[in-house]
Design a protein around this motif. Structure first.
Motif: not given
Length: 432
Positions: A164-166, A209-211, A241-248, A251-259
């Motif tokens: 849903x982006x990029x 993040x919503x998707x 990925x680091x620029x899109x998810x600065x709080x992660x 990289x794996x945390x961008x999945x883990x944080x959303x189940x």
């Protein structure tokens, strides 16, 4: 009543994992046989003994051919069939210049049907009996793939790719439509025949993040499904990925944080992993999928097979068509050997064959169905011709044992080496 088939030839099966248990886990029988009934292997063992015990069976004698499990390709993009071997790009440019324009074409149902059928015939001719594929954002592309696989009697897994982006406007959905479309497709196809649905966010840069949260919720509702995505393929991708998810945390945390981290998760590439990521992947029992021809073709890096195996990671093998430059799992095994050499780990022929069959089946949680020659498993297997080409015949003749011959077959073989492919006890038409 279907007549039982007795397939006679040399056989190779696995009693364990050669990468962990040693090469004795791979068992060669110079005159073995499979008894196939109703699409499954009902018995296997010595050819003469099985023939005496089953005189009514139709005998199919493969001579010196070597019967091996059907190849299992754990990460592919069937919509990229027509752009395989496209020149000269790094990952992000390659997606924008080749992949996304081609994937937009699969909104046309007739084109999706054409590509799905062509792709499956190509892989069957190369001895691959099971694939786990990404489709496109279009539900039509999922329907086309599952219909084509069902027609051929194949065990496959696939899912609608969610972005849903990029990505181009014609190739994006939304968080809600990704959830709704995926759920509808899952309910239509999952468990139908030999088909499994896979929840499929392409990768973090193309999902908000919503998707990711919506797809994590869908996976929580259907934990029996696989979930597939990409992880740490290239260093510039990781920086993105680091620029899109600065709080992660990584990289794996961008999945883990959303189940989107779990035992039935499939993470393609996984080359540039941080220690926390390696630890969490091992702890959850998730699968890493090695895509060696793609990693060299797109210049991604060298997978740490030795280190990851020693850690006890679950690993599958894949062509990654069309970032990968070949439809052949034999070529993919050869590339895995070459990358292993560059990392100081010379994989034995039994390990390579296991990775492309039982190992990939285990990564897909299908080890109780496919990936080996064993009683009760579905009758997906290949017959290899070790003299299919003059170069291979010459090398096989000089081999001191079966594993030297198999290694030469992996390094020199191609679709000509696949004498026959059997899917659910039926000979595949693409190789007849």
């Amino acid at each position: 009543m279907t007549t039982a088939q007795l397939h006679i030839g040399q056989t190779i099966r696995f009693d364990g994992n050669p990468t962990a248990d040693g090469i004795s886990a791979a068992i060669h029988d110079s005159r073995g046989a499979l008894l196939v009934e109703s699409g499954r292997i009902s018995e296997l063992g010595d050819a003469d003994a099985l023939h005496r015990a089953n005189p009514q069976a139709q005998v199919i004698d493969h001579g010196d051919g070597i019967i091996v499990p059907g190849f299992v390709d754990a990460h592919v993009h069937y919509p990229q069939t027509a752009i395989v071997a496209s020149w000269g790009k790094r990952l992000i440019d390659w997606l924008n210049d080749y992949t996304f324009p081609e994937e937009m074409r699969l909104a046309d149902e007739s084109y999706a049907n054409e590509i799905a059928g062509r792709y499956l015939d190509l892989v069957l001719s190369n001895g691959t009996t099971t694939v786990c594929s990404y489709a496109t954002i279009h539900p039509e592309s999922v329907n086309a793939f599952f219909n084509a696989a069902n027609t051929r009697g194949m065990r496959v897994a696939a899912g609608k790719t969610c972005m849903d982006r990029n990505a181009p406007e014609g190739l994006t959905d939304t968080a809600q439509s990704a959830y709704d479309d995926s759920k509808a497709l899952l309910q239509r196809w999952h468990g139908t025949g030999r088909l499994d649905y896979v929840i499929t966010p392409r990768f973090s840069p193309t999902s908000t993040p919503e998707q990711l949260e919506a797809l994590g919720a869908l996976w929580a509702e259907h934990p029996e499904c696989l979930m597939q995505t990409h992880l740490s393929e290239q260093t510039d991708e990781i920086a993105w990925v680091r620029s899109l998810f600065p709080d992660a945390r990584d990289y794996l945390d961008t999945y883990e944080a959303f189940g989107l981290l779990g035992k039935r998760g499939l993470y393609g590439h996984a080359i540039h992993l941080e220690q926390r990521e390696r630890d969490r992947l091992r702890e959850t029992g998730a699968a890493l999928v090695h895509c060696p021809t793609s990693n060299t073709f797109i210049g991604s890096g060298l997978f740490d097979m030795d280190g990851l195996l020693r850690e006890g990671q679950r690993i599958g093998l894949a062509t990654d068509t069309g970032g990968g430059s070949s439809f052949s799992m034999l070529r993919t095994m050869a590339a895995a050997y070459e990358i292993g050499q560059l990392r100081g780990r010379a994989l034995h022929a039994s390990e390579l064959l296991w990775l492309g069959t039982s190992g990939s089946a285990a990564a897909l949680h299908m080890q109780g169905k496919i990936g080996n020659l064993a009683k009760g498993l579905e009758a997906d297997f290949n017959v290899l011709d070790l003299a299919a080409t003059p170069a291979l015949a010459q090398r096989t003749q000089r081999a001191d044992d079966i594993w030297e011959a198999i290694f030469a077959t992996i390094m020199l073989g191609d679709d000509r080496t696949i004498k026959e492919t059997w899917v659910g006890g039926q000979k595949a038409g693409a190789t007849s």
